[in-house]
Design an enzyme around this catalytic site. Structure first.
Site, PDB file in Angstrom:
ATOM      1  N   ASP A  32      -0.977   1.133  -4.692  1.00 30.93           N
ATOM      2  CA  ASP A  32      -1.934   0.105  -5.122  1.00 30.93           C
ATOM      3  C   ASP A  32      -3.320   0.699  -5.385  1.00 30.93           C
ATOM      4  O   ASP A  32      -4.264  -0.031  -5.646  1.00 30.93           O
ATOM      5  CB  ASP A  32      -2.009  -1.043  -4.115  1.00 30.93           C
ATOM      6  CG  ASP A  32      -2.634  -0.647  -2.794  1.00 30.93           C
ATOM      7  OD1 ASP A  32      -2.419   0.505  -2.365  1.00 30.93           O
ATOM      8  OD2 ASP A  32      -3.342  -1.471  -2.188  1.00 30.93           O
ATOM      9  N   SER A  44       0.829  -1.194   0.000  1.00 26.89           N
ATOM     10  CA  SER A  44       0.000   0.000   0.000  1.00 26.89           C
ATOM     11  C   SER A  44       0.869   1.251   0.000  1.00 26.89           C
ATOM     12  O   SER A  44       1.635   1.473  -0.929  1.00 26.89           O
ATOM     13  CB  SER A  44      -0.956  -0.042   1.193  1.00 26.89           C
ATOM     14  OG  SER A  44      -1.914   0.986   1.116  1.00 26.89           O
ATOM     15  N   ASP A  78      -5.701   2.008  -3.673  1.00 29.77           N
ATOM     16  CA  ASP A  78      -6.901   1.856  -2.847  1.00 29.77           C
ATOM     17  C   ASP A  78      -7.180   3.134  -2.058  1.00 29.77           C
ATOM     18  O   ASP A  78      -8.326   3.421  -1.718  1.00 29.77           O
ATOM     19  CB  ASP A  78      -6.809   0.636  -1.930  1.00 29.77           C
ATOM     20  CG  ASP A  78      -5.668   0.696  -0.925  1.00 29.77           C
ATOM     21  OD1 ASP A  78      -4.760   1.540  -1.087  1.00 29.77           O
ATOM     22  OD2 ASP A  78      -5.670  -0.121   0.019  1.00 29.77           O
ATOM     23  N   ASP A 109      -2.387   6.100  -3.849  1.00 29.50           N
ATOM     24  CA  ASP A 109      -1.172   5.435  -3.382  1.00 29.50           C
ATOM     25  C   ASP A 109      -0.785   4.320  -4.358  1.00 29.50           C
ATOM     26  O   ASP A 109      -1.488   4.078  -5.346  1.00 29.50           O
ATOM     27  CB  ASP A 109      -1.348   4.947  -1.942  1.00 29.50           C
ATOM     28  CG  ASP A 109      -2.358   3.832  -1.802  1.00 29.50           C
ATOM     29  OD1 ASP A 109      -3.092   3.565  -2.775  1.00 29.50           O
ATOM     30  OD2 ASP A 109      -2.431   3.214  -0.726  1.00 29.50           O
TER      31      ASP A 109
END
Length: 563
Positions: free
Chosen positions: A304, A145, A306, A302
């Site tokens: 990834d 993340s 999410d 960010d």
């Protein structure tokens, strides 16, 4: 076995040609480094693994990832579920993500479990969408993340598309702990797995299906929007680059600009260092570009994709960051107002927020007759409430938490930075069409619902001693139960250690003051830090800000006195 014995065991058992063995030999004599790598095993918690990459039991590497995957395979095979339903695997741009994803795919395939594998980086929300689309048993995403570049992680999802929790998480953990890191796990070479159709590569078809879903979340027609609004976006060198560019083009945004230095994948995060869009420093290049093109809104996701953060233009020619509480409240208000006007707001709509998230969004929901549920921090908990809400006759409307995470739609049971970013762009275009800015819209909500002010501070305490100090801080606040913090008299304290009001047990304390302001505290589940969240509401913005400032100062003083 102590940490030094584990260290020596690894050197003895790793093959001579294994780079991890060389890495461990290189730290011989460095007791502190050896201890940090081997004093414990990396924990399978918060829906998976997360840690620094490297050799050691307390690190992300092929042994820790391999054991976790074999344990999950054993759980699946003992669950009675059909392994042909498959497991989806995605990954982000980080070091070893692709390697770990291939390893996980080969182990699942070697155990007779079908795998849906993405061939290159994809956003986390697309993985959740894929699981639900295929009615798969679950999925794995290799990502850390927003953590620094040294980290990687291993998020695990179950068949509802949400991160694992409860019995599933406990069952997988039991199977993992029953294995030795050096066990010879079942593994099928990738080419054999592809030839035998144990692994199916996913591609454009799934990407387009996910983007179609995101576009289905639009609230307004083109004629209600000013699609000439200048917008700057940065994926922070992560997975959001391609889907966000595709969305902007498909939806007709004429002045959507991506930060060129952060457009392509970069595991070093060279231009940003710490790729956390919650940190305003991550917006430095976006702000520079925004001033050049006259952008009204800056958006960052960010690595990834999410989590999504926003900065809005201010009167001084610069940009003001919005925190997660503000962003969530804005999206709730925009969606609720849009649906109300069009008659599409569900009669029994439900919003879900975390217990450490502020009450601005709650106030807006109550205005529109939307039921509010609370959950522990993390979207495995927030999305885990959706089935409960549905059983009670409610229709999911929105979920969010203060750490810039939103789940605007039911088909992705996790934070969805791509969908949230699309809605922010649309809201900004709607505001511009109506002759106002996002700041004007936010100010109108404050005037209507009151000035909600918040602050957050984290004490980063790394290593063994840091973990012990975090424990002592929680013990002091829990045991002492102060009657006042500076000028603030405590009305009540809620301790979630053994659960409270239907919410499961968690190491969280919330102190409510007699004048209505409050703060929460909890150790992070993914990083070596303890977090404090401060909230106040008043009809006067400055007074609310003063309450938050003074309450934080009083709490900080107590924290710093705890050795």
């Amino acid at each position: 076995m102590g940490y030094m014995e584990r260290y020596k065991e690894w050197i003895e058992r790793l093959p001579e040609e294994d780079p991890m063995r060389e890495e461990l030999i290189a730290i011989e004599g460095n007791d502190a480094e050896i201890k940090d790598r081997f004093y414990k095993e990396i924990e399978f918690g918060t829906a998976g693994l997360r840690g620094i990459c490297g050799a050691g039991t307390n690190r992300m590497n092929t042994l820790t990832v391999g054991r976790a995957t074999q344990g999950i395979a054993n759980y699946i095979l003992s669950s009675g579920e059909n392994p042909a339903r498959g497991f989806a695997i995605a990954y982000d741009c980080r070091y070893h993500s692709q390697e770990f994803a291939a390893l996980a795919a080969e182990i699942l395939a070697g155990n007779g479990i079908k795998v849906y594998l993405f061939p290159s980086l994809r956003p986390t929300p697309e993985l959740s969408f894929t699981i639900r689309s295929f009615a798969a048993l679950g999925g794995i995403n290799l990502t850390a993340s927003h953590n620094p570049k040294e980290y990687n992680g291993y998020k695990v999802y179950w068949m509802d598309g949400a991160q694992i929790s409860g019995e599933v998480s406990d069952g997988m953990l039991k199977e993992i702990l029953a294995l030795d890191l050096f066990d010879d796990f079942k593994r099928m070479p990738m080419q054999d797995a592809l030839d035998e159709r144990k692994v199916r590569m996913l591609g454009e078809e799934m990407d387009l299906a996910y983007l179609d879903y995101v576009m289905s979340m639009r609230q307004r027609e083109d004629e209600e929007l000013d699609l000439t609004i200048p917008i700057v976006y940065t994926p922070l060198n992560g997975a959001g680059s391609i889907p966000m560019q595709q969305l902007a083009a498909e939806l007709g945004y004429e002045n959507f600009v991506i930060v060129p230095e952060q457009k392509d994948p970069d595991p070093e995060f060279t231009t940003v260092g710490y790729p956390n869009p919650e940190d305003p420093k991550a917006f430095a290049l976006a702000e520079e570009l925004g001033r050049k093109v006259g952008a009204e809104v800056l958006i960052a996701t960010d690595p990834d994709s999410d989590r999504m953060a926003v900065e809005i233009a201010d009167e001084k020619g610069g940009y003001t960051p919005l925190n997660g509480n503000q962003t969530g409240a804005l999206l709730i208000a925009y969606m609720a107002q849009s649906m109300k006007e069009k008659g599409t707001l569900p009669e029994n709509a439900a919003m879900i927020k975390s217990i450490v998230t502020g009450n601005f969004g709650r106030a807006i929901c109550e205005h529109y007759g939307i039921k509010v549920f609370e959950a522990l921090t993390g979207f495995k908990n927030i999305c885990g409430v959706i089935p409960k809400a549905e059983e009670l006759g409610y229709t999911y409307f929105f979920g969010y938490e203060e750490s810039i995470g939103c789940a605007p739609g039911e088909e992705v049971r996790d934070k969805d930075g791509i969908c949230a970013a699309m809605l922010i762009m649309e809201m900004a275009a709607w505001c511009r069409k109506n002759g106002r800015s996002v700041k004007d819209y936010l100010d109108s909500l404050y005037r209507k619902f009151g000035y909600y002010v918040e602050d957050q501070v984290s004490f980063v305490l790394s290593g063994v001693e840091g973990a012990k100090r975090i424990g002592r801080i929680m013990d002091v606040f829990r045991g002492k139960k102060p009657e006042a913090f500076g000028r603030f008299q405590v009305d009540k304290c809620i301790d979630y250690l053994h659960g409270y009001d239907g919410i499961p047990a968690s190491n969280v304390l919330i102190f409510y003051m007699k004048d209505g302001c409050w703060f929460a505290m909890r150790p992070s589940g993914t990083e070596p830090k303890i977090k404090f969240y401060y909230y106040a509401k008043d009809t006067d913005r400055d007074e609310a800000a003063a309450q938050v400032r003074d309450m934080r100062a009083a709490v900080d003083q107590l924290v710093e006195s705890i050795e």
